[in-house]
Design a protein around this motif. Structure first.
Motif, short mmCIF file in Angstrom:
data_model
loop_
_atom_site.label_atom_id
_atom_site.label_comp_id
_atom_site.label_asym_id
_atom_site.label_seq_id
_atom_site.Cartn_x
_atom_site.Cartn_y
_atom_site.Cartn_z
N LEU A 26 0.83 -1.20 0.00
CA LEU A 26 0.00 0.00 0.00
C LEU A 26 0.87 1.26 0.00
O LEU A 26 0.63 2.19 -0.77
CB LEU A 26 -0.94 0.00 1.21
N LEU A 27 1.90 1.27 0.85
CA LEU A 27 2.80 2.43 0.88
C LEU A 27 3.49 2.64 -0.45
O LEU A 27 3.64 3.78 -0.92
CB LEU A 27 3.83 2.27 2.00
N ARG A 28 3.94 1.56 -1.08
CA ARG A 28 4.56 1.67 -2.41
C ARG A 28 3.57 2.24 -3.41
O ARG A 28 3.88 3.17 -4.16
CB ARG A 28 5.05 0.29 -2.88
N ASP A 29 2.35 1.69 -3.42
CA ASP A 29 1.34 2.13 -4.38
C ASP A 29 0.91 3.58 -4.12
O ASP A 29 0.70 4.34 -5.06
CB ASP A 29 0.13 1.20 -4.34
N LEU A 30 0.82 3.96 -2.86
CA LEU A 30 0.48 5.34 -2.50
C LEU A 30 1.56 6.31 -2.97
O LEU A 30 1.27 7.35 -3.56
CB LEU A 30 0.28 5.45 -0.99
N THR A 31 2.80 5.93 -2.75
CA THR A 31 3.93 6.77 -3.19
C THR A 31 3.91 6.92 -4.70
O THR A 31 4.06 8.03 -5.22
CB THR A 31 5.26 6.16 -2.73
N MET A 35 12.88 9.89 -0.54
CA MET A 35 12.00 9.90 -1.70
C MET A 35 12.25 11.15 -2.53
O MET A 35 12.71 12.17 -2.02
CB MET A 35 10.53 9.87 -1.27
N GLU A 36 11.89 11.03 -3.80
CA GLU A 36 11.98 12.17 -4.72
C GLU A 36 10.62 12.35 -5.36
O GLU A 36 9.98 11.39 -5.78
CB GLU A 36 13.05 11.88 -5.78
N GLN A 37 10.16 13.61 -5.37
CA GLN A 37 8.90 13.94 -6.03
C GLN A 37 9.06 15.29 -6.71
O GLN A 37 9.34 16.28 -6.05
CB GLN A 37 7.75 14.00 -5.02
N GLN A 38 8.91 15.28 -8.01
CA GLN A 38 9.00 16.49 -8.82
C GLN A 38 10.24 17.32 -8.46
O GLN A 38 10.19 18.53 -8.31
CB GLN A 38 7.73 17.33 -8.65
N GLY A 39 11.37 16.63 -8.36
CA GLY A 39 12.64 17.30 -8.11
C GLY A 39 12.91 17.63 -6.65
O GLY A 39 14.01 18.06 -6.32
N GLU A 40 11.96 17.44 -5.78
CA GLU A 40 12.16 17.71 -4.35
C GLU A 40 12.52 16.40 -3.65
O GLU A 40 11.90 15.37 -3.87
CB GLU A 40 10.90 18.30 -3.72
N ILE A 41 13.54 16.47 -2.78
CA ILE A 41 13.97 15.31 -2.01
C ILE A 41 13.34 15.40 -0.63
O ILE A 41 13.39 16.45 0.02
CB ILE A 41 15.51 15.28 -1.88
#
Length: 178
Positions: free
Chosen positions: A78-83, A109-115
């Protein structure tokens, strides 16, 4: 540490602690406490780090190591799928601290260039890393601290414990060998 996500600005190499890449050598039961132990092994040496975990967390790790299909998503699935649903990706996990005989970890984690670094239990971080197929690291200071802690143990010779863990054969490590 609080249970929170922290946005991390880019740091210079001098500020980032040295991390050692490890892999899961296996899962085993502690013969004295009957608690599961995750054995992490340095990919470049014979050094090992045992981390005692709960039964449910060991099961989550074992399920992914064995690539066992479950009828419904487990918590770490679930955590993987949510991420993924949030267009983020887990880039690494780090066993980052040993304080008062308790290990701490960070999920990077990385999201849209933000760590972003998220505080986690090592067992949860490892279970998630397996599902993302990302590297697992241990902070060099944690390894040093764990050796100091082992040296302070009255009943166990740390050198004997290290040699015992390093020389376990695959049968002694259980079905979860790497």
């Amino acid at each position: 540490m609080k249970h929170e996500a922290k946005s991390v600005a880019a740091k210079s190499a001098l500020e980032v602690p040295t991390e050692i890449e490890v892999q899961i050598r296996g899962l085993m039961m502690d013969p004295i406490t009957n608690m599961p132990i995750v054995i992490l092994k340095d990919v470049e040496s014979e050094m090992v780090l045992p981390i005692w975990v709960g039964i449910f967390e060991a099961n989550a790790i074992a399920i992914e190591l064995e690539k066992t299909a479950t009828p419904r998503p487990m918590t770490h699935d679930l955590l993987r799928d949510l991420t993924r649903g949030l267009n983020a990706r887990v880039t690494k996990v780090v066993v980052s601290e040993l304080r008062d005989d308790t290990f701490y970890a960070l999920i990077w984690m990385e999201q849209q260039g933000e760590i972003v670094a998220v505080d986690a239990r090592p067992s949860d971080a490892i279970a998630l890393a397996l599902r993302w197929d990302c590297p697992i690291y241990v902070n060099r200071d944690v390894l040093a601290s764990s050796r100091v802690a082992a040296n302070g143990t009255q009943n166990i010779n740390p050198d004997e414990l290290r040699k015992w863990l390093e020389n376990l054969n695959d049968d002694e490590m259980g079905r979860y060998k790497m």
